[in-house]
Design a protein around this motif. Structure first.
Motif, PDB file in Angstrom:
ATOM      1  N   ALA A 320       0.818  -1.211   0.000  1.00  0.00           N
ATOM      2  CA  ALA A 320       0.000   0.000   0.000  1.00  0.00           C
ATOM      3  C   ALA A 320       0.852   1.261   0.000  1.00  0.00           C
ATOM      4  N   ASN A 321       2.066   1.188   0.518  1.00  0.00           N
ATOM      5  CA  ASN A 321       2.897   2.384   0.645  1.00  0.00           C
ATOM      6  C   ASN A 321       3.765   2.641  -0.576  1.00  0.00           C
ATOM      7  N   ILE A 322       4.356   1.609  -1.139  1.00  0.00           N
ATOM      8  CA  ILE A 322       5.307   1.816  -2.219  1.00  0.00           C
ATOM      9  C   ILE A 322       4.577   2.049  -3.536  1.00  0.00           C
ATOM     10  N   SER A 323       5.301   2.554  -4.514  1.00  0.00           N
ATOM     11  CA  SER A 323       4.704   2.882  -5.800  1.00  0.00           C
ATOM     12  C   SER A 323       4.511   1.620  -6.647  1.00  0.00           C
ATOM     13  N   HIS A 324       3.806   1.809  -7.748  1.00  0.00           N
ATOM     14  CA  HIS A 324       3.560   0.683  -8.652  1.00  0.00           C
ATOM     15  C   HIS A 324       4.865   0.167  -9.253  1.00  0.00           C
ATOM     16  N   LYS A 325       5.758   1.053  -9.620  1.00  0.00           N
ATOM     17  CA  LYS A 325       7.041   0.629 -10.180  1.00  0.00           C
ATOM     18  C   LYS A 325       7.862  -0.132  -9.146  1.00  0.00           C
ATOM     19  N   SER A 326       7.811   0.314  -7.902  1.00  0.00           N
ATOM     20  CA  SER A 326       8.549  -0.390  -6.853  1.00  0.00           C
ATOM     21  C   SER A 326       7.962  -1.777  -6.608  1.00  0.00           C
TER      22      SER A 326
END
Length: 644
Positions: A320-326
């Motif tokens: 939920a916290n990190i980005s889609h690329k991450s």
């Protein structure tokens, strides 16, 4: 591999003219400095990283070659092919170097090869399925491992007393119990490699694989306790030592789980504040998960259990916290590391078997071990399943029990543990090593080759690779709430009651603490799914060549509360859908003010839910920009997606 180096090619400076090799070391007193080197072979400086890269390359090429023939991989598990390849490579190395090299060292296995496999398994493990079957998993992992270890060790000792094991195998009861503790545990690497290709149903897979992960604590305790007793001598073992051994089971297991949960909390909390430094998000995931493994190993706790609980506990909050690329980087990097480590492990197992200097053969010990591990595994599964079925809503039938009994595979964990034995304290180590190699090869190759035909012949239910529909999700959540309410009404605090209480605690405290503000908003799941369907229909309409009407924009008032509005994920939806249309949706993520951001989110949400018809009347292009052109909600939604 031979450690050979090419001679140095020197090009002396003008006037040097040296034709003989110097008899003194370079730089010694009285000798002129050497000339400028045109070419120099420095193998010793790059040997270690070069060999690591070479092994990874060989492993990758092996997987490519294996999968060129679909017929071969459909019949033979990849782990079997890798072990056979390791045997071939080991034979080549032995023939060239006249000695066996590049063995599977326990330190390399436990510190570098095993962690990525376990982390991948724990991070992507279906948590709902795991906790639904946690009781059965713990029963097979704890009670089943203790049963297999003690019965196998005692039976082998009885076999020796009956004279069926050669007298040269000098081992007592404690020695056989130590060997039983390391040979009886189900190996997670072998189970993962074989069962993923068989595609049994999810419940059967999670029980066997969960057992292989959680039995690590029991295996570690039994191995260390029996090894300590052997070093102390049976005459010096006191009653308090047995009590300490029982207590260490709880310390190792609960301590390892606690270490994993602590690092999961730290990882989730850290990723909450990485919004402006997205580039380090994948690094934090791997770094803290590996730190959990090393910390548990340093404290003599269950490292496998620690990294499993770390991955299982942090995924919801980290995703939920990190980005889609991450998320994409974490997923594919983790899968790549796990696949490479698994490949190298099976190859090194094959290479290690070639070194005959480390093992000695005894037919009675080998055949007795194979028979006892299969017999006591099947007997233990039948007895434990009969007890568990008294409490399970969906009992495990006889076919499931056959697959569970036959799927108790052994692997590199047993081999690494037997290599760690001290030959001075355990004279029968070489015989135990040979028996372990045979058991590992038999379970991985023979049982791995035959388990797929067995599953087909028994008509075992296979896994269904599809996401649950909205209707299935609604019914599942509805039944969860109904069962929790029934337990609350009757005053019985069972599994559904405590799960419901945990979800409320998580929503009220943990999610707000470990997630960013935009991630833990209360959201209407039905409206959110409907909104996603609208966006996908709009994308599909554009991809099919639909024309978009221009509009003056829809002005909507700002909502007084943002708790009921989910953060839009249109960007991620479009990236996942692979749309061929050129859509720039970065405005959502770069709105300057909070009020504008709120208006944009609400605008997207309402525009996505306003349209009704899938077909609209054709309007001439000349009237498209006319102020009196008919309003079409579908066009409004699609146009706004384009503008965003």
């Amino acid at each position: 591999m031979l450690r050979a180096a090419l001679p140095l090619l020197w090009l002396p400076l003008a006037g040097a003219g040296a034709t003989e090799e110097p008899t003194q070391e370079p730089g010694s007193p009285g000798e002129p400095p050497p000339g400028l080197a045109l070419f120099r072979w420095q193998w010793h400086e790059v040997e270690a990283p070069y060999l690591v890269a070479l092994w990874i390359l060989v492993a990758s090429l092996a997987k490519i070659v294996f999968h060129l023939s679909r017929k071969v991989t459909s019949l033979v598990p990849e782990s079997c092919l890798l072990i056979l390849l390791g045997l071939v490579l080991g034979g080549i190395v032995l023939a060239v170097a006249k000695k066996a090299e590049y063995q599977l060292e326990p330190g390399t296995f436990f510190l570098f090869l095993l962690p990525p496999i376990v982390l991948d398994s724990g991070y992507f493990m279906p948590s709902r399925l795991f906790f639904d079957n946690l009781g059965a998993i713990l029963t097979y992992a704890v009670v089943g491992t203790l049963w297999n270890a003690f019965t196998t060790g005692a039976a082998l000792w009885g076999l020796q007393q009956a004279g069926l094991v050669a007298p040269r195998v000098q081992a007592g009861l404690l020695d056989f119990l130590l060997f039983g503790s390391l040979i009886s545990a189900v190996d997670p690497v072998a189970v993962l490699a074989v069962f993923e290709e068989v595609h049994v149903n999810e419940t059967l897979f999670i029980i066997v694989f969960g057992e292989s992960l959680l039995n690590d604590a029991v295996t570690v305790v039994l191995y260390k306790v029996c090894n300590s007793f052997v070093e102390m001598g049976s005459a010096n073992v006191q009653a308090t030592d047995y009590l300490k051994g029982v207590a260490s089971l709880f310390v190792v297991s609960l301590g390892g789980a606690a270490v994993g949960l602590v690092f999961a909390f730290l990882l989730a909390l850290t990723t909450r504040f990485t919004k402006r430094v997205r580039i380090i998000e994948p690094l934090l995931v791997f770094l803290l998960a590996y730190a959990a493994y090393l910390t548990a190993e340093m404290a003599s706790l269950s490292a496998i259990l620690a990294v499993t609980m770390c991955g299982l506990g942090c995924k919801k909050y980290v995703e939920a916290n990190i980005s889609h690329k991450s998320r994409t980087a974490v997923k594919y990097t983790m899968k790549t590391l796990a696949s490479c480590a698994e490949t190298i492990i099976f190859m090194l197992l094959g290479i290690s078997a070639v070194d005959s200097s480390k093992w000695a053969w005894d037919s009675g010990l080998v055949l007795g071990t194979l028979f006892f591990i299969l017999f006591f595994r099947a007997l233990g599964v039948v007895l434990q399943t009969w007890v568990l079925n008294q409490f399970r809503l969906v009992p495990l039938d006889k076919i499931d029990q056959v697959v569970m009994s036959y799927g108790g595979l052994r692997g590199a964990v047993a081999f690494a543990l037997v290599i760690l034995l001290d030959r001075t304290k355990i004279p029968a180590k070489d015989y135990f090593v040979a028996t372990t190699i045979v058991v590992v090869f038999f379970t991985v190759i023979v049982q791995g080759l035959t388990i797929k035909p067995l599953v087909k012949w028994l008509k075992v239910k296979r896994s269904e690779h599809h996401k649950p529909t909205l209707n299935q999700e609604l019914h599942e959540h509805t039944f969860d709430h109904i069962l929790a309410a029934v337990e609350d009404v009757v005053g019985h605090h069972g599994y559904h009651y405590w799960r419901d209480r945990w979800e409320q605690f998580d929503k009220k405290y943990l999610s707000q603490l470990l997630m960013r503000r935009s991630a833990y908003r209360i959201r209407d799941q039905i409206w959110d799914v409907y909104y996603r369907l609208n966006i996908r229909d709009a994308i599909s309409f554009v991809d099919q060549g639909g024309h978009v009407l221009s509009s003056t924009g829809l002005t909507l008032p700002s909502m007084p509360s943002r708790n009921s509005v989910a953060e839009t994920s249109v960007t991620n939806l479009l990236r996942e859908s692979g749309s061929g249309a050129c859509l720039d949706l970065q405005v959502i993520d770069t709105v300057r003010s909070g009020r504008d951001r709120e208006d944009a989110v609400m605008h997207h949400l309402l525009c996505g839910g306003l349209y009704k018809p899938r077909y609209r009347p054709r309007i001439p292009p000349a009237l498209a920009h006319h102020p009196e052109a008919p309003y079409c909600p579908y066009s409004q939604a699609t146009h706004h997606v384009f503008l965003s």
